[in-house]
Each structure stands twice: as structure tokens, then as C-alpha cells.
Scaffold this motif. Structure first.
Motif, short mmCIF file in Angstrom:
data_model
loop_
_atom_site.label_atom_id
_atom_site.label_comp_id
_atom_site.label_asym_id
_atom_site.label_seq_id
_atom_site.Cartn_x
_atom_site.Cartn_y
_atom_site.Cartn_z
N ALA A 121 0.86 -1.18 0.00
CA ALA A 121 0.00 0.00 0.00
C ALA A 121 0.89 1.23 0.00
CB ALA A 121 -0.90 0.01 1.23
N PRO A 122 0.72 2.16 -0.94
CA PRO A 122 1.54 3.38 -0.96
C PRO A 122 1.45 4.16 0.35
CG PRO A 122 0.31 3.15 -2.99
CD PRO A 122 -0.22 2.11 -2.04
N ALA A 123 2.39 5.07 0.55
CA ALA A 123 2.52 5.79 1.81
C ALA A 123 1.30 6.64 2.12
CB ALA A 123 3.76 6.67 1.78
N ALA A 124 0.99 6.68 3.42
CA ALA A 124 -0.08 7.56 3.90
C ALA A 124 0.50 8.83 4.52
CB ALA A 124 -0.93 6.83 4.95
N SER A 125 1.82 8.86 4.71
CA SER A 125 2.48 10.04 5.26
C SER A 125 3.88 10.13 4.69
CB SER A 125 2.54 9.97 6.79
OG SER A 125 3.54 9.05 7.20
N GLU A 126 4.52 11.30 4.85
CA GLU A 126 5.86 11.49 4.28
C GLU A 126 6.94 10.81 5.09
OE1 GLU A 126 6.98 15.33 3.02
OE2 GLU A 126 5.34 15.52 1.59
N ASP A 127 6.60 10.21 6.24
CA ASP A 127 7.59 9.48 7.02
C ASP A 127 7.74 8.05 6.53
OD1 ASP A 127 8.05 11.67 8.68
OD2 ASP A 127 6.37 11.14 9.98
N GLU A 128 6.89 7.62 5.62
CA GLU A 128 6.88 6.24 5.17
C GLU A 128 6.85 6.16 3.65
OE1 GLU A 128 3.54 4.29 6.85
OE2 GLU A 128 3.96 4.96 8.89
N LEU A 129 7.28 4.99 3.15
CA LEU A 129 7.15 4.70 1.73
C LEU A 129 5.88 3.92 1.45
CD1 LEU A 129 10.75 3.66 0.66
CD2 LEU A 129 9.46 5.63 -0.12
N GLY A 130 5.24 3.45 2.49
CA GLY A 130 4.04 2.65 2.36
C GLY A 130 4.09 1.52 3.35
N VAL A 252 21.11 7.37 -1.66
CA VAL A 252 21.99 7.39 -0.50
C VAL A 252 21.20 6.83 0.67
CG1 VAL A 252 23.39 8.80 1.06
CG2 VAL A 252 23.22 9.41 -1.37
N LEU A 253 21.73 5.77 1.29
CA LEU A 253 21.04 5.13 2.41
C LEU A 253 21.94 5.17 3.64
CD1 LEU A 253 18.62 3.55 3.49
CD2 LEU A 253 19.68 1.46 2.62
N LEU A 254 21.68 6.13 4.52
CA LEU A 254 22.40 6.27 5.78
C LEU A 254 21.58 5.64 6.90
CD1 LEU A 254 23.75 9.91 5.41
CD2 LEU A 254 25.10 7.82 5.36
N PRO A 255 22.17 5.39 8.08
CA PRO A 255 21.41 4.76 9.15
C PRO A 255 20.18 5.54 9.61
CG PRO A 255 23.75 4.63 9.61
CD PRO A 255 23.60 5.52 8.42
N ASP A 256 20.15 6.84 9.35
CA ASP A 256 19.03 7.64 9.85
C ASP A 256 18.16 8.24 8.75
OD1 ASP A 256 20.95 9.34 8.90
OD2 ASP A 256 20.80 10.78 10.54
N ALA A 257 18.45 7.96 7.49
CA ALA A 257 17.69 8.58 6.41
C ALA A 257 18.00 7.90 5.08
CB ALA A 257 18.01 10.06 6.32
N ALA A 258 17.12 8.14 4.11
CA ALA A 258 17.34 7.62 2.75
C ALA A 258 16.89 8.68 1.77
CB ALA A 258 16.55 6.33 2.55
N TRP A 259 17.71 8.90 0.73
CA TRP A 259 17.40 9.92 -0.27
C TRP A 259 17.65 9.37 -1.66
CZ3 TRP A 259 21.30 11.35 3.47
CH2 TRP A 259 20.85 12.17 4.50
N ILE A 260 17.07 10.05 -2.66
CA ILE A 260 17.47 9.87 -4.04
C ILE A 260 18.02 11.21 -4.52
CG2 ILE A 260 15.87 8.01 -4.58
CD1 ILE A 260 14.06 10.10 -5.94
N ALA A 274 10.00 13.15 -3.99
CA ALA A 274 10.59 11.87 -4.40
C ALA A 274 9.56 10.99 -5.09
CB ALA A 274 11.19 11.15 -3.20
N ALA A 275 8.32 11.00 -4.58
CA ALA A 275 7.27 10.19 -5.18
C ALA A 275 7.01 10.61 -6.62
CB ALA A 275 5.99 10.30 -4.36
#
Length: 296
Positions: A121-130, A252-260, A274-275
């Protein structure tokens, strides 16, 4: 190295990459340089090389608490649990050390079909990917995909589950290292999975979740997310075809965050920006540190 870190977080990956390597060539025995380069390479998917550089940072006198704290989850992703147990007490507490020794004797494994499709299920908030569905014993649990999480995270409601082994008495923050004996994702089963039990699960739109997974947990299975179809494809061996079509975007996948990385900026995974870049179908290619957008 501080300049390189700043460039990295600003999304200027080429400039940051050049500075990390320039620093290494200028001061190859500087532990801070070794640590920064190793952390960067691990964040781009080069886990083994990143771990070796961090180990060398310790050898050259690096801060054992700081470097060790970054090495521990990296070792766990690589499955080198003996190395986790050998880290100093400033980096790994007794409970996590006990879990590492147990996992040395009961190594994690993956079984089942070569690929599996799991409800997504796609994300319901910006803290999650789904969220995805995983099966723990006979119980089906909806797990939030949280970029800032590491590995498998379980709420205390699951601490006494027959499939969960907890180590130690926890720490003041309310976390306990644990192992899930079997986690089923569609037709793929993961055995002896390192996990953390957390007191007080976060909530999404007021509804608590009972489990969460970080991107590192899914990355080993080379996932392809199909938002429109409501499913994610997982590959048991974590291998992708070399000619998989699509647009490759660094991540970039760090222990506290992930970005493109997109147009000179880092976009937090889970954000609206990002979406929009990822569209409805995308694949996480950990081995090459990229997200493949539009892959089938």
C-alpha cells in the motif's frame, strides 16, 4: 571531510565523491578520512568496502564508539555476526553481543521461490514509503516501510510471540535486540532475522503499526515497487538483470535517512517530491547504489 559531507547532503554527489577520494589520497592514514569515505561508500551500496575502510579507521585510532556504532548494523547486513560480537562495549551492549553470538550459531537464511509478490500500500504520510504484509508464524502483520528505520522493527506487542526471541532486558530508550525465527514475505521465507523490539510503536494517521522495516531490510531482496498494482516484487537471491530497462537515479542510504539524488538535490524517500520522480514503478538496486525508475 566536513565539506564532502555538506556536498553529499546538498545532493552534489559527484563533487562529494571527488572530495572523499581526494581526502583519502592526501591522508590515507587519517582515521576520520577513512571513516567518512567508508560511511559514504556503504551508503551507496558498497557494503564490504565501506566496512573495511571503517575497520581501518579503528586501526588508525578512530573513535571506537562512533565508528563501532556505524559498523555494527553494517556487519549485521553483511551477516558477519562474529565481528559484531568483537566490537568494543562502547559500540555494542551486552544484549546485542549475545544476539550476535547466537546468530553465529544460527545463521540467517532465505528459502522459497526465486521471486515473490507481496501486497503493498503506498505511503499515507511522508515518514513512510508505504506498507507491506509479512507473516510471523500464523499471524499476518502490516509492516510500515520507514526509510529512517534499520532492519526489522517490532512493537512490544510482538515481543512474546512464539517466533520472536528477545535478548537482554532492554535499555533506557525502550529497545531490545531480538531475532524473528521465520518471517514470510509471499513465497519467500527469511529465517533467523535480526530485529529490534521497540516500546511504543509510532503511529500513522493515529493508527499504530506493530512492525516496520527499513529500506536495508528490503534492499537485499532487490524489490520492485508497483504502486498502481498494489504489490512489491521481491527477489530471493537479490539479483537483477544487467539490462533491466529504466532510468537510473543514485540513492543514498544512511542509518538515519534515505534519499534519491535528482537535479542536484537530495530528495527524502517518502516525500512528495521523491514520489513524483519515482512514478508508480521503481526498483531498488543496492549493488549499484541506484533506483531504477520505470523498471518492469
Amino acid at each position: 571531510m566536513a565539506r564532502a559531507d555538506t556536498l553529499l547532503r546538498a545532493g552534489r554527489l559527484r563533487a562529494a565523491d571527488s572530495l572523499y577520494w581526494y581526502g583519502w589520497r592526501r591522508a590515507p592514514r587519517d582515521p576520520a578520512v577513512r571513516f567518512a569515505l567508508g560511511r559514504y561508500l556503504a551508503a551507496r551500496g558498497a557494503l564490504k568496502v565501506g566496512a573495511v575502510l571503517m575497520e581501518e579507521a579503528l586501526f588508525f585510532g578512530g573513535d571506537t564508539a562512533r565508528v563501532g556504532a556505524e559498523l555494527a548494523p553494517l556487519y549485521e547486513r553483511l551477516g558477519t555476526f562474529g565481528a559484531v560480537a568483537a566490537l568494543p562495549p562502547t559500540a555494542v551492549d551486552s544484549a546485542r553481543r549475545a544476539r550476535a553470538r547466537w546468530l553465529e550459531r544460527h545463521a540467517p537464511s532465505t528459502a522459497g521461490a526465486d521471486s515473490a509478490f507481496v501486497p503493498y500500500a503506498p505511503a499515507a504520510s511522508e515518514d513512510e514509503l508505504g506498507s507491506i504484509l509479512l507473516v510471523l508464524g500464523r499471524d499476518t502483520v502490516r509492516a510500515a516501510i520507514v526509510p529512517a528505520a534499520i532492519g526489522l522493527v517490532l512493537d512490544t506487542t510482538l515481543a512474546e510471540h512464539a517466533r520472536v526471541r528477545v535478548f537482554g532486558e532492554g535499555d533506557p530508550s525502550g529497545t531490545w535486540p531480538a531475532v524473528a525465527s521465520a518471517v514470510r514475505l509471499g513465497a519467500v521465507t527469511l529465517r533467523n532475522v535480526p530485529a529490534m523490539v521497540v516500546r511504543g510503536a509510532p503511529t500513522t494517521d493515529g493508527a499504530p503499526w506493530h512492525a516496520a522495516v527499513g529500506l536495508d531490510f528490503l534492499a537485499r531482496l532487490a524489490p520492485t515497487f508497483h504502486a498502481e498494482l498494489g504489490e512489491v516484487m521481491l527477489r530471493r537471491r537479490g539479483h537483477l538483470p544487467r539490462d533491466l530497462p529504466g532510468t537510473r537515479t543514485p540513492y543514498v542510504l544512511l542509518p538515519d535517512a534515505a534519499w534519491i539524488a535528482h537535479r542536484g538535490a537530495l530528495l527524502p524517500l517518502g516525500s512528495t517530491a521523491a514520489a513524483a520522480v519515482l512514478s508508480s514503478t521503481w526498483t531498488l538496486d543496492e549493488r549499484h547504489g541506484v533506483v531504477i525508475v520505470g523498471a518492469p
